[in-house]
Design an enzyme around this catalytic site. Structure first.
Site, PDB file in Angstrom:
ATOM      1  CE  LYS A  78      -3.962  -2.026   2.520  1.00 16.32           C
ATOM      2  NZ  LYS A  78      -4.541  -2.623   1.199  1.00 16.32           N
ATOM      3  CG  ASP A  79       2.453   1.816   3.095  1.00 13.11           C
ATOM      4  OD1 ASP A  79       1.407   2.454   3.155  1.00 13.11           O
ATOM      5  OD2 ASP A  79       2.507   0.799   3.602  1.00 13.11           O
ATOM      6  N   GLY A 121       5.933  -2.594  -8.402  1.00 13.46           N
ATOM      7  CA  GLY A 121       5.660  -1.416  -7.372  1.00 13.46           C
ATOM      8  C   GLY A 121       6.856  -0.971  -6.541  1.00 13.46           C
ATOM      9  CB  THR A 122       8.448  -3.410  -4.086  1.00 12.71           C
ATOM     10  OG1 THR A 122       7.100  -3.764  -3.649  1.00 12.71           O
ATOM     11  CG2 THR A 122       9.217  -3.194  -2.810  1.00 12.71           C
ATOM     12  CB  ILE A 143       3.592 -16.240  -7.242  1.00 12.01           C
ATOM     13  CG1 ILE A 143       2.422 -15.322  -7.537  1.00 12.01           C
ATOM     14  CG2 ILE A 143       3.905 -16.410  -5.682  1.00 12.01           C
ATOM     15  CD1 ILE A 143       1.113 -16.023  -7.260  1.00 12.01           C
ATOM     16  CG  ASP A 144       1.973 -12.375 -10.590  1.00 15.29           C
ATOM     17  OD1 ASP A 144       1.127 -13.326 -10.064  1.00 15.29           O
ATOM     18  OD2 ASP A 144       1.738 -11.232 -10.343  1.00 15.29           O
ATOM     19  NE  ARG A 188       0.732  -8.025 -11.371  1.00 11.88           N
ATOM     20  CZ  ARG A 188       1.421  -6.795 -11.086  1.00 11.88           C
ATOM     21  NH1 ARG A 188       0.964  -5.773 -10.573  1.00 11.88           N
ATOM     22  NH2 ARG A 188       2.756  -6.945 -11.592  1.00 11.88           N
ATOM     23  CD  GLN A 295      -2.618 -19.538  -7.777  1.00 12.87           C
ATOM     24  OE1 GLN A 295      -2.232 -19.425  -8.867  1.00 12.87           O
ATOM     25  NE2 GLN A 295      -3.873 -18.888  -7.492  1.00 12.87           N
TER      26      GLN A 295
HETATM   27  O1  F6P Z   1       1.346 -10.115  -8.069  1.00  9.87           O
HETATM   28  C1  F6P Z   1       0.975 -11.007  -7.303  1.00  9.87           C
HETATM   29  C2  F6P Z   1      -0.245 -11.457  -7.038  1.00  9.87           C
HETATM   30  O2  F6P Z   1      -0.540 -12.597  -6.022  1.00  9.87           O
HETATM   31  C3  F6P Z   1      -1.228 -11.602  -8.295  1.00  9.87           C
HETATM   32  O3  F6P Z   1      -1.191 -13.071  -8.974  1.00  9.87           O
HETATM   33  C4  F6P Z   1      -2.615 -11.170  -7.720  1.00  9.87           C
HETATM   34  O4  F6P Z   1      -3.450 -10.653  -8.931  1.00  9.87           O
HETATM   35  C5  F6P Z   1      -2.355 -10.202  -6.800  1.00  9.87           C
HETATM   36  O5  F6P Z   1      -1.060 -10.312  -6.298  1.00  9.87           O
HETATM   37  C6  F6P Z   1      -3.322 -10.098  -5.579  1.00  9.87           C
HETATM   38  O6  F6P Z   1      -2.836  -9.108  -4.841  1.00  9.87           O
HETATM   39  P1  F6P Z   1      -3.548  -8.735  -3.259  1.00  9.87           P
HETATM   40  O7  F6P Z   1      -2.603  -9.542  -2.501  1.00  9.87           O
HETATM   41  O8  F6P Z   1      -3.404  -7.571  -3.049  1.00  9.87           O
HETATM   42  O9  F6P Z   1      -4.669  -9.160  -3.436  1.00  9.87           O
END
Ligand code: F6P
Length: 379
Positions: A78-79, A121-122, A143-144, A188, A295
């Site tokens: 978030k930050d 993002g980080t 993980i993506d 994603r 996952q």
């Molecule tokens: O980018 C990693 C991921 O796990 C994506 O596969 C997924 O869409 C997203 O993060 C989920 O994010 P959050 O934890 O904010 O729900």
């Protein structure tokens, strides 16, 4: 060896994934055992850096965590301290640059270099701290498996194991009940998880963001299987998959997150469409499972324990060499470095980089092999 370095810091940002603890362990052990550095960990990603929420780290703090999912340093997605969101009592939202507070905290702790472990993002904020003169080293995490400039990120292979096991389990119900079983997985806008997980789990149909699908072709595959005597089908769908004439399915908008869109629900949509296109003909029931956060968790697998150890240890070697403003990368199966600017782009400080994801090549070896064995992608 860089003689100036005495103390390093680290933090984990973005969503969690398996292998983070293994990276933290490798960083701390290499820093202490190989270079005699002091180590401090900031809690909860950049927010901990802002709030000076930290823990002094020694060999004991990282003992017994190699196999554990999650991160002992906690995560937050978030930050963005360069565009920090505050909400006052009346609910008014304002954004400001509070990065100098974080920099003052680093100085207070006499931190000479900062290891930032996170996704795009980080890493964008890592780039911005580097621009402000902080000695930053980045470690890519997701993980993506979609971070550009690296062949593989830790946590990906453990997530693939979860997908493969889920598909194996779904196969038994699919077979026993002559059903169509759908599994929606994360990723994603990149289809790696669905593609490699789907191949390993023997899915009949794999739908990924890089190949928009025609639902009629999906239905035809299921019908063809039924007519040839295979009265069940298993479908693996990436959360970012979209139909040829439509868009991605959005589960929610998280306004507090720098990357606010959360995908999800395409599995249910495909299921509903097959209820209309297939069930009236074959009578097959359709059931959808969303594998979700399973996952991201669980025991880290062999591959990721080793990969994470290489990432963490190499990042400390980079600090010793003075390779700042750079990220560890795996290229041709070797640990290497790349400038963070070249990974997340050279956009304006504070603007989170999106869209540069490493995506599946629809004409690459993996898709070609899957198509060769009869997997349908809906194109
Ligand atoms: O980018 C990693 C991921 O796990 C994506 O596969 C997924 O869409 C997203 O993060 C989920 O994010 P959050 O934890 O904010 O729900």
């Amino acid at each position: 060896m860089n003689k100036e370095i005495k103390k390093i810091a680290l933090l984990t940002g973005g969503g969690d994934c398996s292998g983070l603890n293994a990276v933290i362990r490798a960083v701390v052990r290499t820093a202490i055992l190989k270079y005699n550095y002091e180590v401090v960990g900031f809690m909860g990603g950049y927010f901990g850096l802002y709030k000076d929420d930290y823990v002094d780290m020694d060999l004991r703090t990282v003992s017994g965590i190699l196999h554990q999912g999650g991160t002992i340093l906690k995560n937050s997605n978030k930050d963005n301290l360069f565009n920090f969101r505050s909400v006052d009592e009346d609910g008014n939202v304002t954004y400001s640059d509070v990065s100098d507070v974080a920099i003052a905290n680093l100085k207070k702790h006499n931190v000479d270099a900062l290891i930032i472990i996170g996704g795009d993002g980080t890493l964008t904020s890592a780039r911005d701290f580097s621009r402000k003169g902080i000695n930053v080293v980045g470690i890519p995490k997701t993980i993506d498996n979609d971070v550009p400039a690296t062949e593989i990120t830790f946590g990906y292979r453990t997530a693939l194991d979860h997908i493969m096991l889920a598909l194996d389990a779904l196969h038994t119900t699919a077979f026993s009940h002559d059903r169509i079983m759908i599994l929606e997985v994360m990723g994603r806008n990149a289809g790696w998880l669905a593609l490699e997980g789907g191949i390993a789990g023997s899915a009949d149909v794999i739908l990924i963001p890089e190949i928009p699908y025609d639902i009629k072709k999906v239905a035809q595959k299921v019908l063809d299987r039924y007519n040839s005597g295979s009265k069940f089908s298993v479908i693996c769908i990436s959360e970012g998959a979209k139909p040829i004439d439509g868009d991605v399915t959005i589960k929610m908008i998280d306004k507090s997150s720098a990357d606010s869109i959360r995908l999800g629900g395409v599995g249910e949509l495909v299921g509903k469409a097959l209820e209309k296109l297939v069930k009236p003909i074959t009578g097959q029931d359709i059931r959808t499972t969303n594998l979700g956060y399973i996952q991201r968790g669980g025991v880290t697998n062999t591959f990721d324990r080793v990969l994470s150890t290489k990432y963490g240890s190499y990042a400390v070697d980079m600090i010793a060499r003075g390779d700042f403003g750079q990220m560890v990368t795996v290229k041709h199966d070797k640990m290497q470095t790349v400038f963070i600017e070249d990974v997340v782009g050279s956009g304006k400080t504070g603007e989170t980089s999106r869209g540069g994801a490493r995506r599946v090549n629809p004409n690459g070896d993996l898709v070609t092999a899957a198509k060769g064995i009869g997997v349908v992608f809906g194109d």
